[in-house]
Design an enzyme around this catalytic site. Structure first.
Site, PDB file in Angstrom:
ATOM      1  CD  GLU A 161      -3.523  -5.927   5.533  1.00 15.77           C
ATOM      2  OE1 GLU A 161      -3.300  -5.166   4.573  1.00 15.77           O
ATOM      3  OE2 GLU A 161      -3.435  -7.167   5.439  1.00 15.77           O
ATOM      4  CG  ASN A 220      -4.469  -4.270  -4.719  1.00  9.30           C
ATOM      5  OD1 ASN A 220      -5.307  -3.718  -5.422  1.00  9.30           O
ATOM      6  ND2 ASN A 220      -4.087  -3.792  -3.546  1.00  9.30           N
ATOM      7  NE  ARG A 227       1.037  -2.596  -6.208  1.00 12.16           N
ATOM      8  CZ  ARG A 227       0.798  -3.724  -5.559  1.00 12.16           C
ATOM      9  NH1 ARG A 227       1.791  -4.358  -4.930  1.00 12.16           N
ATOM     10  NH2 ARG A 227      -0.424  -4.221  -5.494  1.00 12.16           N
ATOM     11  CG  ASN A 271      -0.336  -2.823  -0.758  1.00  6.16           C
ATOM     12  OD1 ASN A 271      -0.087  -1.995   0.116  1.00  6.16           O
ATOM     13  ND2 ASN A 271      -0.736  -4.054  -0.464  1.00  6.16           N
TER      14      ASN A 271
END
Length: 384
Positions: A161, A220, A227, A271
């Site tokens: 992550e 998400n 974005r 993200n």
């Protein structure tokens, strides 16, 4: 006074007596000095025990123990008997399955040998390396090992992550020996994808038929994210087919596999933006034959992972409108569009099963690096 004449037989008798005395001396004399080892032993930890102890030929590996550490195994079928462990195998203990997902406990598919992967915590005291997945570590470390770390054992911090999606645990800052992560500067890099040479069969790949211009599948949704802001402006200038929970157009895996190849372009928007954080959002369209439009780290960073002519980077354009104009142009010029697939003549993209890959590559690393290592300052290195 008569003079003594030394005769040959006297010399022979003297030598016999001297030699007899020496023999008696060495038979009964036990020196207190241990001769030093011949040299530094660069071996696996199981072999180093014999090397360090020198004269103890009985201790060729750490004693196998069967002490159980409280936590249950995810799959009891994976419990490995001591006899299954090869004498020179590197034992890799997966302390917690990443997000609970299990993978094959063998490295044969990767052509890696000499590795014994296991989730059997009864082998903790015997494991050469233990892998811990950050997102599955409790904040109070209550699910970490309670027993002391064996001197030969290495602990690996594993995580895929980005820092924006990962909470810090201060107690981990100086706890590990190695890191395994998507970042190329980690001890054991684990990318989300790999570009590999094609085989004869791969060369027959055909670009799928396209009936959509630009697609985006996302769940998400954060209005403050770069974005989302870029998408909001881009859709003013070009038609985009949106899917996913963010647009209340939920799709299953089968629908996903049908939609993605049908798009000429796919918005591979990460993200969060960090060095080397290039995920399946890039890998998926490249695998199925769709041109990715990427938003993430700089172009040069992408080019460290995939060919530079295989994608379109949003930062190559001054505005979202200029990007839209380029996509419209490619839609009307088939030969120009097809140039984004020239790389497929020599390469293909493989998605990495990162939990399995990390375990096997960790084994290879430990096989090649027997020396002591410690990783200090995890917080500063990863979160800055």
């Amino acid at each position: 006074m008569a003079s003594f004449v030394l005769k040959p037989q006297h010399i022979v008798i003297g030598c016999v007596i001297a030699l007899s005395s020496l023999c008696v001396f060495f038979i009964y004399y036990k020196p207190d000095i241990d001769f030093p080892l011949a040299g530094f032993c660069n071996r696996a930890p199981t072999e180093m025990v014999q090397c360090v102890q020198g004269n103890d030929t009985q201790s060729q590996s750490p004693t196998l123990v069967s002490k159980q550490h409280g936590d249950q195994h995810y799959n009891n079928n994976n419990i490995i008997q001591d006899a299954d462990v090869g004498k020179n195998d590197i034992i890799v203990l997966i302390w917690m399955w990443p997000f609970g997902f299990q993978f094959e406990l063998s490295c044969r598919e990767l052509n890696i040998q000499g590795c014994h992967l296991t989730d059997d915590k009864a082998l903790y005291a015997n494991a050469h390396v233990v892998i811990f997945h950050h997102r599955d570590i409790h904040g109070d470390l209550s699910n970490m090992p309670k027993e002391p770390r064996p001197w030969f054992q290495k602990w690996v911090w594993f995580n895929m992550e980005s820092p924006a999606n990962l909470g810090r645990i201060p107690q981990l800052n100086d706890l590990f020996n190695l890191t395994s992560n998507y970042r190329l500067d980690s001890t054991i890099p684990v990318p989300y994808l790999a570009v590999v040479p094609v085989t004869r069969v791969d060369r027959t790949f055909k670009i799928p038929a396209k009936d959509k211009l630009v697609c985006w599948i996302v769940s998400n949704w954060n209005p403050a994210a770069k974005r989302v802001q870029f998408y909001t402006e881009l859709k003013k200038h070009i038609n985009i087919e949106p899917y996913g929970g963010a647009f209340d157009r939920h799709i299953n895996d089968e629908e996903f596999l049908a939609i993605l190849p049908s798009c000429k372009f796919y918005l591979s928007f990460e993200n969060s933006i960090y060095t080397d954080y290039i995920t399946e959002k890039l890998a998926n369209p490249m695998v199925v034959g769709t041109v990715p439009v990427v938003l993430g780290p700089p172009r040069k960073n992408y080019e460290a992972h995939v060919p530079g002519d295989s994608f379109i980077h949003v930062e190559d354009f001054e505005t979202p409108k200029e990007l839209a104009d380029r996509l419209h142009f490619l839609d009307q010029n088939h030969s120009e569009y097809m140039r984004y697939f020239d790389w497929r003549q020599n390469f293909e993209v493989k998605r990495i099963e990162f939990g399995h890959y990390a375990a096997c590559e960790t084994c290879v690393y430990v096989q090649r690096h027997r020396n002591y290592q410690a990783f200090k300052g995890l917080d500063k290195w990863y979160w800055g």
